[in-house]
Structures are given as structure tokens and as C-alpha cells.
Write an enzyme that holds these catalytic residues in place. Structure first.
Site, PDB file in Angstrom:
ATOM      1  N   SER A  66      50.725   8.268  71.783  1.00 30.10           N
ATOM      2  CA  SER A  66      50.379   9.619  71.340  1.00 30.10           C
ATOM      3  C   SER A  66      50.002   9.703  69.871  1.00 30.10           C
ATOM      4  CB  SER A  66      51.558  10.567  71.612  1.00 30.10           C
ATOM      5  OG  SER A  66      52.745  10.117  71.000  1.00 30.10           O
ATOM      6  N   HIS A  97      55.712  13.991  66.177  1.00 34.06           N
ATOM      7  CA  HIS A  97      54.342  13.712  65.747  1.00 34.06           C
ATOM      8  C   HIS A  97      53.989  14.396  64.433  1.00 34.06           C
ATOM      9  CE1 HIS A  97      54.449  13.522  70.234  1.00 34.06           C
ATOM     10  NE2 HIS A  97      53.875  12.360  69.982  1.00 34.06           N
ATOM     11  N   ASP A 112      55.567  18.492  65.526  1.00 35.27           N
ATOM     12  CA  ASP A 112      56.682  18.677  66.444  1.00 35.27           C
ATOM     13  C   ASP A 112      57.737  17.628  66.069  1.00 35.27           C
ATOM     14  OD1 ASP A 112      55.941  16.223  67.638  1.00 35.27           O
ATOM     15  OD2 ASP A 112      54.778  17.196  69.214  1.00 35.27           O
TER      16      ASP A 112
END
Length: 348
Positions: A48, A325, A322
Site C-alpha cells: 500500500s 500510511h 491514517d
């Protein structure tokens, strides 16, 4: 990436004593090797931190508001409010960010000329569906279909990022006494991946180090002092040391002009966090976007489609979007540090 932060922290804390035994083998700074950038295409594999649109659209986050609110103004499959590491590396190479693999048939064919991004949220070297091996399978299939030819590969750069999903999965099920062997297996698998991509014809291959786990809000939030949990950072330090040694060995053994590069995200993250004067970020340990309770995460809505998250007023001054990330501002700061300490030292 994680279902229960408290459960994860409990497992991580239990690793403290075994990892102390590794400290004598670990250097506190990993040196980066660099390469001249004349790449015409960028191929990305990983998780991610570099995903630009391969995660399932039903997965929480990434494709849901408020992800993408800074760039491009709507959710785009990036785990951030805006750009991620891939975008900055592509820009440095003078390229547009390569199209996500799952979107390749939804765009005009000329988008393929910049390369392709196979990275997907949740991916690891072993973890995830697809894992990194499967991502490379996708890449090889495109080569067999002549979507990319030998000339394309010879003038391209591959970026590999596997930044923690394997460890988080292991900590749910594995024994702490087998952890050293698990680190070895991850580094060996990454080395296998690097060699495989080289044999497919890519000459410039970059692999990122693990970032400081102990500094992400999902972990540092357990520290009442609101700072990095450095005990946890023993994990990425150990991994990065072994990985850098493996890359050094690959560069000594290669005979066909391929170059392997260790991109030191760990030091870059720590430099940003430890020296606020180098950027405009003022908040490092609290995420900008959070669920309104432990039941929800950033981007969650309830059964009435009412949002169950809150967003900070100034993501441009916050390191993390978040609990896991970085924000676009966070990535920009990390990239700027890489540019000064690593990318700016390229020798053609």
C-alpha cells in the site's frame, strides 16, 4: 493492514528480548547505493505504500472518501490523501506515474508507455493475495504477450516495496523463537525476487528498506509520551541490515550490467521526524484521518451511509494520513530527504 492495534502491540512487545540478541549484529545506519536515472519506464511491485489503484474497490480505504482529497481530489486507489512514494519516484525519473495493473484495460494504450504498477495494499513477500511473487507473474505474462519488449525492459527501472505485512501476519500466528529464521526467509525471498526481475531483463532495480514501525501512529499511539517506540524499531533495523548485505552481494556478483539499489526509507523517515526544521510538518504521531471509534477506520460509513470518521484540519502539516500510511505532505518530506541524501548523489 491490521485488525487489532492492541493485539499487534502485545505481540510486538513480546519480541523485545529476542531482538536484543540481534543488536550486536546491527548497524544503526544503512548505506544506500544509487544509480543514474535514464529510465523510460517504471515497474512497481509491493504494497500500500506504493499502490496507485490495484486494491479491491470494496476494501476499506483507498477507493473511499476522504482518500485522495488532496490529490487528485477524489479516491484514486492510493492509501493517502494524495500522492504516494510511486508518484514521487516517477516524477524524479521524468515519467508519469505508471498505470495500475487492474486498470490497464480501462485506459488508452499509450498509458502503458510509462510502465505499470502491480503493487497492491496488503501485499507482502508471502502475505496477501496477490503476494509479490504473483505480481511478478503478472509482469512476466505481459512480457510473454509482448506488451513490453527487451528494449523496454533494458531501459526501465523496477521499484520493490514490502514494508511490513509479512511481519504483521507472522506476529498473529508465529513463535517469537522462530523469528530470526523468519527474517532470513523474507530477505531470501526478496533476493529471489530481485534476481528474477533481473533475469526478465530489467537492469535497474530498487528495493526499499522497511520504515520505522515504531513511529507509525498505529504503534506510537500506545506510547503516552507521543513519540516513537524505539524498541519496536529493532525489527526493521534487523531486517534492513540483512537486506542491505544481500543487495551488496548481488552487486558484487552481477555480470550483465544490472544495478541493485537499497533505498533507505528508514533513515529518511527518521530524519523527517527528528528534524522538523527541514519540513512544514508539525504533527507526527497522530493520524489525520481516524474512525470515530475503535469500530471504524478512516473512510468508514455506517448502514445509513453516514461517515464514521473525522479528518484533521491541516493534512499538509501532518505526517500520517491514517494510522499506517503517510499523507502526501509526509511522503513529500520523505522524498525530499531521499533526494538530498540519496537521489541527489547519482553518478552516471
Amino acid at each position: 493492514m491490521m485488525n487489532s492495534h492492541k493485539e499487534l502491540f502485545s505481540h510486538l512487545r513480546s519480541l523485545f528480548l529476542p531482538f536484543l540478541l540481534l543488536l550486536g549484529q546491527i548497524g544503526l545506519k544503512v548505506e544506500a547505493r544509487l544509480l543514474c536515472h535514464s529510465s523510460e519506464k517504471l515497474f512497481v511491485f509491493g504494497d500500500s505504500y506504493v499502490d496507485t489503484g490495484n486494491t479491491n474497490k470494496e476494501y476499506p480505504g483507498s477507493w473511499k472518501d476522504p482518500y485522495g482529497m488532496t490529490y487528485p481530489g477524489k479516491p484514486s486507489g492510493r492509501f493517502s490523501d494524495g500522492r504516494v512514494l510511486t508518484d514521487y519516484i516517477a516524477d524524479y525519473l521524468g515519467l508519469k506515474s505508471p498505470i495500475a495493473y487492474q486498470l490497464r484495460n480501462e485506459v488508452p494504450s499509450y498509458y502503458l508507455k510509462y510502465g505499470m504498477n502491480f503493487a497492491c495494499g496488503g501485499t507482502g513477500l508471502f502475505a496477501g493475495n496477490p503476494n509479490m511473487t504473483t505480481q511478478i507473474d503478472f509482469f512476466e505474462q505481459l512480457i510473454e504477450e509482448n506488451v513490453y519488449n527487451a528494449s523496454d525492459l533494458n531501459n526501465s527501472l523496477a521499484l520493490l516495496s514490502a514494508l511490513g505485512n509479512d511481519y504483521f501476519d507472522y506476529l498473529k500466528h508465529g513463535s517469537i523463537w522462530g523469528f530470526k529464521s523468519f527474517v532470513d526467509s523474507l530477505v531470501n525471498q526478496m533476493t529471489t525476487n530481485l534476481i528474477r526481475i533481473q533475469k526478465l531483463g530489467v537492469k535497474k532495480i530498487v528495493v526499499t528498506s522497511l520504515p520505522p514501525f515504531g513511529c507509525i501512529p498505529a504503534i506510537s499511539g500506545f506510547n503516552p509520551l507521543k513519540r516513537c517506540l524505539n524498541i519496536i524499531n529493532i525489527i526493521p533495523i534487523a531486517h534492513n541490515k540483512l537486506l542491505n548485505q544481500s543487495i551488496t552481494k548481488l552487486n558484487q556478483e552481477t555480470i550483465d550490467g544490472a544495478t541493485f539499489v537499497f533505498l533507505d526509507l528508514y533513515d529518511s523517515f527518521m530524519s523527517v521526524i527528528n528534524d522538523p526544521s527541514t519540513n512544514n510538518i508539525t504533527e507526527y504521531y497522530t493520524a489525520c484521518c481516524l474512525g470515530v471509534s475503535s469500530k471504524y477506520v478512516c473512510g468508514s460509513v455506517d448502514e445509513n451511509n453516514e461517515k464514521q470518521y473525522k479528518v484533521c484540519e491541516n493534512p499538509e502539516s501532518t505526517m500520517f494520513w491514517d494510522p499506517i500510511h503517510p499523507t502526501q505532505a509526509g511522503w513529500h518530506a520523505v522524498y525530499n530527504n531521499l533526494q538530498m541524501d540519496d537521489l541527489g548523489q547519482l553518478q552516471c
